[in-house]
Scaffold this active site. Structure first.
Site, mmCIF file in Angstrom:
data_model
loop_
_atom_site.group_PDB
_atom_site.id
_atom_site.type_symbol
_atom_site.label_atom_id
_atom_site.label_comp_id
_atom_site.label_asym_id
_atom_site.label_seq_id
_atom_site.Cartn_x
_atom_site.Cartn_y
_atom_site.Cartn_z
ATOM 1 N N SER A 6 -13.508 -5.382 8.849
ATOM 2 C CA SER A 6 -12.992 -5.093 7.216
ATOM 3 C C SER A 6 -13.891 -3.950 6.038
ATOM 4 O O SER A 6 -14.540 -5.090 6.095
ATOM 5 C CB SER A 6 -11.769 -5.975 6.688
ATOM 6 O OG SER A 6 -10.597 -5.808 5.732
ATOM 7 N N CYS A 47 0.999 -1.189 0.394
ATOM 8 C CA CYS A 47 -0.142 0.007 -0.056
ATOM 9 C C CYS A 47 1.258 0.963 0.310
ATOM 10 O O CYS A 47 0.502 2.572 -0.591
ATOM 11 C CB CYS A 47 -0.573 -0.243 1.435
ATOM 12 S SG CYS A 47 -1.295 -1.260 1.772
#
Length: 571
Positions: free
Chosen positions: A474, A53
């Protein structure tokens, strides 16, 4: 463009005889007199080697700095932390995730304040770093531009696009004997083939969409995958734009209004985005002194159609959305249907409506539907309230067929115990898993529960049980999973009073979450309830637990803009 520094924060460290010691440091770094005389722009990234990321953010920061320099500003690059959920997931490390959002905001604030920077470009990749970076922009209220680091490319497994969500769900399939060791290993090797954040409409891509819809990012900047060189062009443009904002004194609180927050909530709902958005928008509003809690978010969700067929509830990933025009196309569909306020100002200096002029929704694609013919008429995320959640709760319904569930409670006082139950398949169809003492204070840190929910799906039971928690889910979670239940167990909320077998009713049509107990019975249990100590009695998690507030208001850790007596930008 020449900008007068007489009213900018950097005058304290660069102008006049009294700043000679400060200037000596700048000369030590090779800066020229011309550079010292220009506005200083902080270029903050969450670059690190923790996960894909963040790995491309340093490259993009260099392009941002070029944009600042070309517009006659002086960029000063610095980094802050991230905790990457894909690696923190499923163990005690996840307690650090939400805490990192506020620490990111705090650390950028302190760097900006300590060095008197005049503007900010913030680049972020993983989930909590996006809201953290936007929160501090609003808090400081210096001219600012946000930029997303970009999504990961989809992996390929047996001819199908896959993401890290598929790997989490494969763990459940493997434990149930439905996937071989060889297939699991092959999947883990191919699921994440590049730099970038998780490819589905999980928290990172959800908040990237928010950055454009709320007006803090350049139109189109959220779309390109991390490896694409066009990201560098957007980074360079972001650097030039922040200089225009400094010249025009256009600030984040001019942009982040109540109407802009509603636009942001619309884009989460219409895309089947992460339930974490219902936590982060109130926190961003708090930084601006705007009342916008979980119930306000839920009201927007309730009347926003679900129109983007994105994973985890749908079929497509961020790269697919980018290839048909990206977030502006999704915003155009909302604007055309009357669901977006086109008058809100953005970092371009133009309104949303002006930015979207010339943008059309392509007809030859299956990703974005029209609001007149949506996937479902109700948004992909729904707010709930009832005697089990007086302070509200949130559930993602994108991709779900049955929107009601009733069953007996199976109570667990931490995620590990619930996961062990799933792993051993020691539960029944129709059970309602209750995972508590995982809230902001009780965790501490309000963990996400992807490992447990993904394992249920991997066992083929994802739509046959429900799960409620005072923790979070999530953005990759799917199924009847209710999070942010408040008040949390740690402060004697009703979820902490439940016993095995209590009948729980969830209705995502009516927006209710109830337990079949009388007020008298709940109060009797509350009188017998005793508070618990966590294992975190020192350090950052202890400190967080002392200051964090309810999830209803964004799990914030300070009084916010309403308590301010001055704004940093005006020092």
């Amino acid at each position: 463009m020449t900008i007068d520094k007489s009213k900018l924060p950097s005058r304290y460290v660069s102008v006049g005889p009294e700043s000679a010691p400060h200037r000596s440091y700048y000369y030590a770094m090779g800066m020229t007199e011309e550079e010292i005389a220009q506005p200083f722009v902080g270029v903050a990234t969450c670059w690190n080697e923790a996960a894909p990321c963040n790995i491309a953010l340093s490259r993009q920061a260099q392009a941002t700095k070029k944009g600042v320099k070309d517009a006659l500003g002086t960029p000063r690059e610095f980094t802050t932390i991230t905790v990457t959920d894909g690696i923190a997931m499923g163990h005690a490390g996840m307690k650090s995730s939400l805490v990192s959002r506020d620490l990111i905001a705090d650390s950028v604030e302190l760097t900006m304040r300590g060095h008197c920077y005049d503007g900010l470009v913030g680049l972020a990749g993983c989930d909590k770093s996006l809201p953290g970076m936007m929160m501090v922009m609003i808090r400081l209220n210096v001219p600012s531009v946000f930029m997303y680091g970009g999504s990961i490319l989809p992996g390929k497994f047996k001819g199908k696009d896959v993401t890290v969500q598929d790997v989490f769900e494969a763990v459940g399939a493997h434990s149930a004997g439905n996937m071989s060791d060889e297939d699991l290993h092959e999947l883990e090797c191919v699921a994440c083939p590049s730099a970038g954040s998780c490819g589905g409409q999980f928290t990172a891509n959800t908040m990237a969409c928010v950055s454009e819809a709320i007006g803090l990012a350049l139109p189109g900047s959220a779309g390109a995958p991390a490896p694409y060189e066009t990201r560098d062009e957007y980074a360079e443009a972001s650097g030039r734009t922040v200089m225009e904002l400094i010249a025009n004194n256009l600030r984040p609180r001019d942009i982040v209004t109540k109407d802009a927050l509603i636009n942001a909530a619309r884009i989460i709902a219409c895309s089947g985005g992460s339930t974490n958005g219902a936590l982060h928008l109130p926190a961003m509003a708090h930084e601006a002194g705007i009342d916008f809690d979980i119930f306000d978010v839920a009201d927007v969700f309730k009347d926003t159609p679900y129109i983007a067929d994105l994973k985890p509830g749908g079929q497509y990933v961020a790269k697919d959305l980018f290839e048909i025009g990206g977030v502006p196309v999704l915003m155009r569909a909302l604007l055309d249907g009357g669901y977006l306020d086109g008058e809100c100002i953005t970092v371009t200096g133009k309104t949303i409506g002006e930015n979207l002029e010339g943008v059309t929704v392509p007809g030859d694609q299956k990703i974005i539907y029209s609001t007149a013919n949506p996937i479902t008429k109700t948004g992909g995320v729904v707010g709930l309230k009832g005697n089990l959640a007086p302070e509200g709760a949130i559930v993602k319904v994108a991709g779900m067929e049955d929107l009601t569930f009733k069953g007996p409670a199976r109570c667990f006082d931490c995620e590990e115990d619930a996961f062990a139950c799933v792993e051993q398949e020691a539960y029944k169809e129709g059970d309602v898993f209750v995972i508590r003492y995982e809230g902001p204070k009780g965790g501490p840190g309000m963990r996400e529960m992807l490992s447990t929910t993904a394992a249920l799906y991997g066992q083929g039971m994802g739509d046959k049980v429900a799960l409620i928690t005072d923790g979070r889910f999530s953005g990759a979670t799917r199924g009847f999973c209710v999070g942010h239940v408040g008040p949390e167990a740690a402060v004697s909320g009703p979820i902490g009073l439940l016993k095995d077998g209590d009948m729980i009713s969830i209705d995502a049509v009516k927006g209710s979450l109830d337990v079949d107990l009388s007020d008298e019975e709940l109060e009797d249990r509350r009188q017998k309830w005793k508070p618990r100590k966590t294992d975190y009695q020192s350090g950052a998690l202890w400190r967080y637990a002392q200051t964090v507030g309810s999830a209803c208001y964004g799990a914030v850790t300070h009084p916010g803009a309403k308590a301010e007596t001055h704004i940093y930008a005006d020092i």
